[in-house]
Each structure stands twice: as C-alpha cells, then as structure tokens.
Design a protein around this motif. Structure first.
Motif, mmCIF file in Angstrom:
data_model
loop_
_atom_site.group_PDB
_atom_site.id
_atom_site.type_symbol
_atom_site.label_atom_id
_atom_site.label_comp_id
_atom_site.label_asym_id
_atom_site.label_seq_id
_atom_site.Cartn_x
_atom_site.Cartn_y
_atom_site.Cartn_z
ATOM 1 N N VAL A 186 -12.742 0.392 13.019
ATOM 2 C CA VAL A 186 -12.648 -0.290 11.728
ATOM 3 C C VAL A 186 -11.499 -1.286 11.802
ATOM 4 N N ARG A 187 -11.806 -2.546 11.623
ATOM 5 C CA ARG A 187 -10.783 -3.603 11.629
ATOM 6 C C ARG A 187 -10.316 -3.825 10.185
ATOM 7 N N PHE A 188 -9.025 -3.615 9.956
ATOM 8 C CA PHE A 188 -8.471 -3.620 8.594
ATOM 9 C C PHE A 188 -7.417 -4.716 8.478
ATOM 10 N N THR A 189 -7.548 -5.564 7.449
ATOM 11 C CA THR A 189 -6.570 -6.632 7.227
ATOM 12 C C THR A 189 -5.743 -6.367 5.974
ATOM 13 N N LEU A 190 -4.460 -6.598 6.086
ATOM 14 C CA LEU A 190 -3.561 -6.509 4.933
ATOM 15 C C LEU A 190 -3.654 -7.800 4.135
ATOM 16 N N ASP A 191 -2.931 -7.841 3.022
ATOM 17 C CA ASP A 191 -2.942 -9.025 2.170
ATOM 18 C C ASP A 191 -1.870 -10.034 2.560
ATOM 19 N N PHE A 192 -0.845 -9.584 3.281
ATOM 20 C CA PHE A 192 0.290 -10.476 3.537
ATOM 21 C C PHE A 192 1.048 -9.951 4.754
ATOM 22 N N VAL A 193 2.166 -10.604 5.071
ATOM 23 C CA VAL A 193 3.020 -10.125 6.156
ATOM 24 C C VAL A 193 3.593 -8.767 5.771
ATOM 25 N N HIS A 194 4.078 -8.042 6.749
ATOM 26 C CA HIS A 194 4.530 -6.671 6.538
ATOM 27 C C HIS A 194 5.591 -6.545 5.441
ATOM 28 N N GLN A 195 5.314 -5.636 4.512
ATOM 29 C CA GLN A 195 6.238 -5.310 3.417
ATOM 30 C C GLN A 195 6.188 -3.809 3.172
ATOM 31 N N GLY A 196 7.103 -3.335 2.335
ATOM 32 C CA GLY A 196 7.159 -1.912 2.048
ATOM 33 C C GLY A 196 5.878 -1.354 1.456
ATOM 34 N N VAL A 197 5.160 -2.186 0.700
ATOM 35 C CA VAL A 197 3.925 -1.716 0.056
ATOM 36 C C VAL A 197 2.803 -1.452 1.057
ATOM 37 N N HIS A 198 3.009 -1.809 2.307
ATOM 38 C CA HIS A 198 1.985 -1.570 3.319
ATOM 39 C C HIS A 198 2.181 -0.230 4.030
ATOM 40 N N GLY A 199 3.197 0.504 3.607
ATOM 41 C CA GLY A 199 3.428 1.813 4.204
ATOM 42 C C GLY A 199 2.259 2.762 4.017
ATOM 43 N N PHE A 200 1.499 2.584 2.942
ATOM 44 C CA PHE A 200 0.330 3.435 2.690
ATOM 45 C C PHE A 200 -0.626 3.435 3.884
ATOM 46 N N TYR A 201 -0.845 2.263 4.458
ATOM 47 C CA TYR A 201 -1.852 2.091 5.500
ATOM 48 C C TYR A 201 -1.322 2.548 6.860
ATOM 49 N N TYR A 202 -0.053 2.233 7.127
ATOM 50 C CA TYR A 202 0.504 2.616 8.415
ATOM 51 C C TYR A 202 0.807 4.113 8.493
ATOM 52 N N ARG A 203 1.130 4.749 7.380
ATOM 53 C CA ARG A 203 1.327 6.194 7.425
ATOM 54 C C ARG A 203 0.003 6.886 7.768
ATOM 55 N N ALA A 204 -1.084 6.435 7.163
ATOM 56 C CA ALA A 204 -2.388 7.024 7.471
ATOM 57 C C ALA A 204 -2.719 6.863 8.951
ATOM 58 N N LEU A 205 -2.318 5.739 9.535
ATOM 59 C CA LEU A 205 -2.553 5.497 10.957
ATOM 60 C C LEU A 205 -1.666 6.391 11.813
ATOM 61 N N GLN A 206 -0.362 6.397 11.499
ATOM 62 C CA GLN A 206 0.603 7.117 12.325
ATOM 63 C C GLN A 206 0.444 8.635 12.245
ATOM 64 N N GLU A 207 0.025 9.131 11.097
ATOM 65 C CA GLU A 207 -0.138 10.576 10.928
ATOM 66 C C GLU A 207 -1.493 11.082 11.399
ATOM 67 N N GLY A 208 -2.328 10.177 11.877
ATOM 68 C CA GLY A 208 -3.620 10.584 12.415
ATOM 69 C C GLY A 208 -4.686 10.856 11.380
ATOM 70 N N TYR A 209 -4.466 10.395 10.135
ATOM 71 C CA TYR A 209 -5.443 10.660 9.079
ATOM 72 C C TYR A 209 -6.767 9.942 9.345
ATOM 73 N N PHE A 210 -6.678 8.711 9.869
ATOM 74 C CA PHE A 210 -7.905 7.970 10.193
ATOM 75 C C PHE A 210 -8.667 8.677 11.307
ATOM 76 N N GLU A 211 -7.944 9.079 12.340
ATOM 77 C CA GLU A 211 -8.584 9.716 13.487
ATOM 78 C C GLU A 211 -9.266 11.021 13.080
ATOM 79 N N GLU A 212 -8.630 11.758 12.175
ATOM 80 C CA GLU A 212 -9.240 13.000 11.691
ATOM 81 C C GLU A 212 -10.578 12.734 10.995
ATOM 82 N N GLU A 213 -10.731 11.525 10.483
ATOM 83 C CA GLU A 213 -11.979 11.148 9.812
ATOM 84 C C GLU A 213 -12.964 10.481 10.769
ATOM 85 N N GLY A 214 -12.615 10.482 12.064
ATOM 86 C CA GLY A 214 -13.514 9.891 13.047
ATOM 87 C C GLY A 214 -13.419 8.384 13.131
#
Length: 344
Positions: free
Chosen positions: A32-60
């Motif tokens: 899944v190719r996912f694009t943010l709305d802007f350059v990296h900011q604190g509000v993008h932590g939602f997406y990177y935490r899901a990536l780093q904690e393996g939440y996406f991978e757990e969903e296949g």
C-alpha cells in the motif's frame, strides 16, 4: 556416521523450509503506497507509529509512506495511480466527485472533524470583530481553501466580501506580513499559523483567531482516504489499513508524546517541542468535536457532512453536488469500543 549425516540433512531441509515459509509470508503482504499531506510534522506521528509498531504488518500490509505537497494534492496523487491511500482534504474529494465522478478517492476515516480554516488578526490592529472587515486588506495564497471559502464565511456573517481588499502572497509570507502590519489579517490554517507565530517569537494570544467553524462555516478537513481501485479490488486491505491506523490514533490522542517519538525516528532534527505543540493543537482544535467524543474517532455527522458538501459546492461553483456516499464511507470503521475518544 550415517545417522549424524541424516540429522544434519534434515536440519538443513527444515531450515530451507522455514526460509520458504517466511518468504511466502512476506509475499502475502499487500503493498500500500501512502502519501501524507505535507512535509514531516508532529501530526504525522499517527502514521509512522502504526508503521514502526508493526500494526500494518499485523494486518497483512506492507505500507510505504511518502511526504506530501498539500492536502488537496493527496487527492490528485491518488487519482493519478501513484498512491493507493493517503492523508488529505475531504473538500478536494467533494470537488473531484463533482468534476470526475467515479475517479475520486473515498474518505474512510475522518481525522480533522473541525477544519483548520481561520482568519488571524492582531489584537492591536484594525480588525477586532467581523464588523471591522470592510475596507481592510487581507492576505492569502492564491488557490488556498481558506481564501476560497472566505467569501462564504463573510456572507454567512452579514459582511459583503466585495467590501474587503485581498492580497495574494506566498504561504511563507502570510504571518510575516501580518506581524509587520502590511496586511490587517491573514487567511490561514490555524494548525500552521499557530506554530509559525511561535517560531517567529510571537505569542499567539496576542492575536484574534476567527475560526470559520465558530462563525457558521463548519466543514470537515483532512482524513484517511483510499483509491476506488483499492476499495473495489481489496476491501480487506482497506479495513486492515483503517484498523492499524485507528490503533495508533487512539494511543497518540491519549499520549501525544508517542507521536513525537515516532516522528523523531523519521526526522531526528525536528523541533520536538514545537511539533508536540502542533500535535496537541491538532488534537484539541481539529480532532476533538461533538461527533468524535460521542461517536468515536473516524466518524462524521451526516447532517454536517451534507451541509459541508453544499458549502464546498457553492464556494467552488460546482455544476453538481455529489452525494455523501461518493465522499465518505463508514463501512471500514472498527467497532465503537475500539475508537472511543480517550479519557483525557
């Protein structure tokens, strides 16, 4: 000597089998190719935490995340086929649903329940109330949704928008020109202007914040959207994407520091203090709303969405007003018990 050889051979076969099994599992992950709305900011932590904690991978899912070029650009990036999903503006979806019906992404998880559109003026300046607007000069970038929606905002409050002067300017000059007094007010995104003023050494409390939502123009803004192709061809992936992100959303709303920790792993040079302020501002001012507190994260209020579609259709002079079902779907939201607004 034969038995040890057999033992070694068997171990080798098992090891190879394990590698094949692991490779098979890896191949089963859906990219899944996912694009943010802007350059990296604190509000993008939602997406990177899901990536780093393996939440996406757990969903296949094998999710790759790229920085963005603007909230509306998320929609065009997805429509081009370059991305499968992203974080962007629902109002741009409304426009595309009218202009290119069937090709537009669908919002599947609303994040900003209150739009960031705001007019900011100095407390020692000429605009202290909306009645002071006529005859004054406001600034905003050409094409900015805040600037585009301002005439509707003015009319909704009994002000003739033609009685106000406007100056087009680069986004990075908006706060500067207002602070210098070159313009009486600026039409901006509050989540950006708030941090920009702090970065300039200004106190945001020294300014008036006329948030459109507080003055009769209550529309939605950014959320998680997916391409019609992903929606049609792999709804299980959409559901998994939403589940993974929802886990991260709930955790970070309850503890914003988790979002900044995630972002610092991606951008170690981010100003963590400023970005934490930005994230807290977004949670308090954009994400918290009556519908999210009552109905959980990711939802929209049907009446509010219908009214917002009308507002956007009028502001952009769309020939047809799209149905809400062409803009947003709650089909993939987890149970309410998993999306409850955290106790603060």
């Amino acid at each position: 000597m034969l038995a040890p050889f057999r033992s070694i051979a068997a171990s080798a076969i098992l090891a190879i089998g394990s590698l094949w099994s692991t490779a098979g599992l890896a191949q089963e992950l859906t990219p899944v190719r996912f694009t943010l709305d802007f350059v990296h900011q604190g509000v993008h932590g939602f997406y990177y935490r899901a990536l780093q904690e393996g939440y996406f991978e757990e969903e296949g899912l094998e999710v790759t995340i790229d920085q963005g070029e603007g909230s509306a650009a998320t929609v065009t990036r997805i429509m081009s086929g370059a991305y499968d999903a992203g974080f962007g503006d629902i109002n741009a979806i409304i426009q595309q649903a009218a202009l290119n019906p069937g090709d537009q992404p669908i919002m599947v998880y609303q994040v900003y329940s209150r739009a960031p559109f705001v007019m900011v003026t100095r407390k020692d300046g000429p605009i202290q109330s909306l009645e002071d607007l006529p005859g004054n000069l406001l600034g905003g970038p050409a094409g900015s949704p805040t600037l585009r929606l301002f005439p509707g905002f003015a009319r909704a409050n009994g002000i003739d928008p033609d009685a106000i002067e406007y100056m087009n300017m680069a986004p990075n000059l908006q706060e500067q020109l207002m602070v210098r007094g070159d313009i009486a007010g600026t039409l901006v995104f509050n989540v950006s202007a708030f941090i920009n003023l702090i970065r300039m050494g200004e106190d945001p409390d020294d300014y008036n914040w006329f948030t459109f939502a507080d003055y009769g123009l209550d529309v939605y803004s950014n959320g998680v959207m997916v391409s019609p192709a992903l929606l049609e061809e792999n709804p299980e992936a959409v559901a998994g994407l939403v589940r993974a992100l929802n886990r991260s959303m709930v955790e970070i709303v309850a503890d914003p520091d988790l979002g900044i920790e995630a972002m610092l792993k991606v951008e170690p040079l981010l100003d963590s203090e400023l970005e934490l302020q930005r994230l807290n501002f977004a949670i308090d001012e954009l994400m918290r709303a009556d519908e999210t507190v009552a109905g959980g994260l990711g939802v929209v209020d049907d009446t509010k969405l219908a009214e917002a579609i009308t507002v956007i259709s009028e502001a952009y002079e769309l020939e047809q007003e799209p149905e809400a079902s062409a803009v947003y779907s709650d089909k993939f939201l987890p149970d309410m018990s998993e999306r409850e607004w955290p106790a603060m």
